[in-house]
Design a protein around this motif. Structure first.
Motif, short mmCIF file in Angstrom:
data_model
loop_
_atom_site.label_atom_id
_atom_site.label_comp_id
_atom_site.label_asym_id
_atom_site.label_seq_id
_atom_site.Cartn_x
_atom_site.Cartn_y
_atom_site.Cartn_z
N SER A 56 28.67 25.56 25.63
CA SER A 56 28.37 26.97 25.91
C SER A 56 29.61 27.67 26.46
O SER A 56 30.45 27.06 27.12
CB SER A 56 27.23 27.08 26.94
N VAL A 57 29.71 28.95 26.13
CA VAL A 57 30.84 29.75 26.61
C VAL A 57 30.48 30.33 27.98
O VAL A 57 29.45 31.00 28.13
CB VAL A 57 31.15 30.90 25.63
N GLU A 58 31.30 30.04 28.96
CA GLU A 58 31.06 30.55 30.30
C GLU A 58 32.09 31.62 30.62
O GLU A 58 33.28 31.44 30.45
CB GLU A 58 31.17 29.41 31.33
N ARG A 59 31.59 32.75 31.12
CA ARG A 59 32.47 33.84 31.48
C ARG A 59 33.26 33.47 32.73
O ARG A 59 32.76 32.79 33.61
CB ARG A 59 31.65 35.10 31.76
N ALA A 60 34.52 33.93 32.79
CA ALA A 60 35.36 33.64 33.95
C ALA A 60 34.73 34.21 35.21
O ALA A 60 34.01 35.21 35.18
CB ALA A 60 36.75 34.23 33.75
N ARG A 61 34.99 33.58 36.33
CA ARG A 61 34.48 34.06 37.60
C ARG A 61 35.11 35.40 37.95
O ARG A 61 36.22 35.72 37.53
CB ARG A 61 34.78 33.05 38.71
N THR A 62 34.40 36.18 38.73
CA THR A 62 34.95 37.46 39.16
C THR A 62 36.04 37.24 40.21
O THR A 62 36.15 36.18 40.80
CB THR A 62 33.85 38.33 39.79
N ALA A 63 36.83 38.27 40.40
CA ALA A 63 37.84 38.24 41.45
C ALA A 63 37.15 38.29 42.82
O ALA A 63 35.98 38.64 42.93
CB ALA A 63 38.78 39.42 41.31
N LYS A 64 37.87 37.94 43.85
CA LYS A 64 37.33 38.03 45.21
C LYS A 64 37.42 39.45 45.73
O LYS A 64 36.53 39.93 46.42
CB LYS A 64 38.11 37.09 46.13
N SER A 65 38.51 40.13 45.43
CA SER A 65 38.70 41.50 45.91
C SER A 65 39.77 42.19 45.08
O SER A 65 40.55 41.55 44.40
CB SER A 65 39.09 41.50 47.39
N ILE A 66 39.77 43.51 45.16
CA ILE A 66 40.83 44.32 44.58
C ILE A 66 41.32 45.25 45.68
O ILE A 66 40.52 45.92 46.32
CB ILE A 66 40.34 45.16 43.39
N GLY A 67 42.62 45.28 45.91
CA GLY A 67 43.15 46.10 46.99
C GLY A 67 44.36 46.91 46.60
O GLY A 67 45.08 46.57 45.66
N SER A 68 44.57 48.00 47.28
CA SER A 68 45.75 48.84 47.08
C SER A 68 46.30 49.24 48.44
O SER A 68 45.58 49.81 49.26
CB SER A 68 45.38 50.09 46.28
#
Length: 229
Positions: A56-68
């Protein structure tokens, strides 16, 4: 040959010893013969050589955070100056989140004083969103929770508790569809013509920064070093 999943340092020499030099050699061989020679592995590499994979194809895990974060040309302490940089950060973060199809469940404001003290305040959201207007509104409220008078040489924001945006349009019945349409339209303009193509009127003539960066903190290797402004 080692391009096939499961064919490593041990299996590759065995294949070569039996005359299999390239993937096409395996693909053109009867699967029954490969099973006789390699057991269940033979059947698996035969399928892979034909581009067939039952995993089965598993989607990559999400990021922990996005910051600027922005290191400023001059230290700031006035509320309106701090809000200016938070608004810019919210715009950049939201654009990045939408490009990755992330929605965030929390907002964090980061300040660094002229003495290099790092101060943070954060708040979780009632629902996950990907709109700059929502991030900025929470960021403004978080500014009220800082009791340090400044001045500050860095003003930044991050969003966390990320998840995938599952639908192509609305997250729920209460999402501001008009505002989202505006922000995604700006996304398209920026993607086509660059970051300077669209500027808020209130930002015209406002000071910039000396250093900047958007950091994506990811658990998966594909995005571990990803960054953009």
């Amino acid at each position: 040959m080692t391009k096939l999943w499961g064919v490593g340092k041990k299996t590759a020499p065995r294949l070569e010893a039996l005359g299999y030099r390239v993937i096409g050699d395996i693909a053109s061989t009867d699967i029954r013969l490969l099973r006789q020679q390699f057991g269940s592995v033979g059947g698996r590499i035969h399928d892979l050589a034909h581009g067939s994979d039952s995993r089965s194809v598993e989607r990559a895990r999400t990021a922990k955070s996005i910051g600027s974060t922005r290191t400023l040309r001059a230290d700031v302490s006035r509320r309106e100056d701090m809000e200016l940089h938070l608004r810019r950060a919210a715009d950049r973060i939201a654009r990045r989140a939408r490009s990755k199809r992330y929605v965030a469940g929390g907002v964090r404001v980061v300040l660094k004083t002229s003495r290099f003290e790092l101060l943070t305040r954060q708040r979780t959201l009632d629902k996950r969103v990907d709109l700059a207007s929502e991030f900025f509104a929470v960021g403004r409220r978080l500014l009220n929770e800082f009791d340090h008078p400044g001045p500050f040489r860095l003003v930044g924001m991050a969003v966390f508790d990320l998840d995938w945006r599952t639908g192509p349009r609305q997250l729920d019945l209460y999402e501001d569809a008009q505002r989202r349409s505006l922000e995604t339209t700006v996304d398209d303009v920026v993607a086509r013509f660059g970051r300077g193509a669209v500027v808020r009127a209130r930002d015209l003539g406002q000071p910039g920064t000396v250093m900047d960066g958007v950091n994506l903190d990811c658990p998966n290797a594909d995005e571990r070093s990803a960054s953009a402004a």
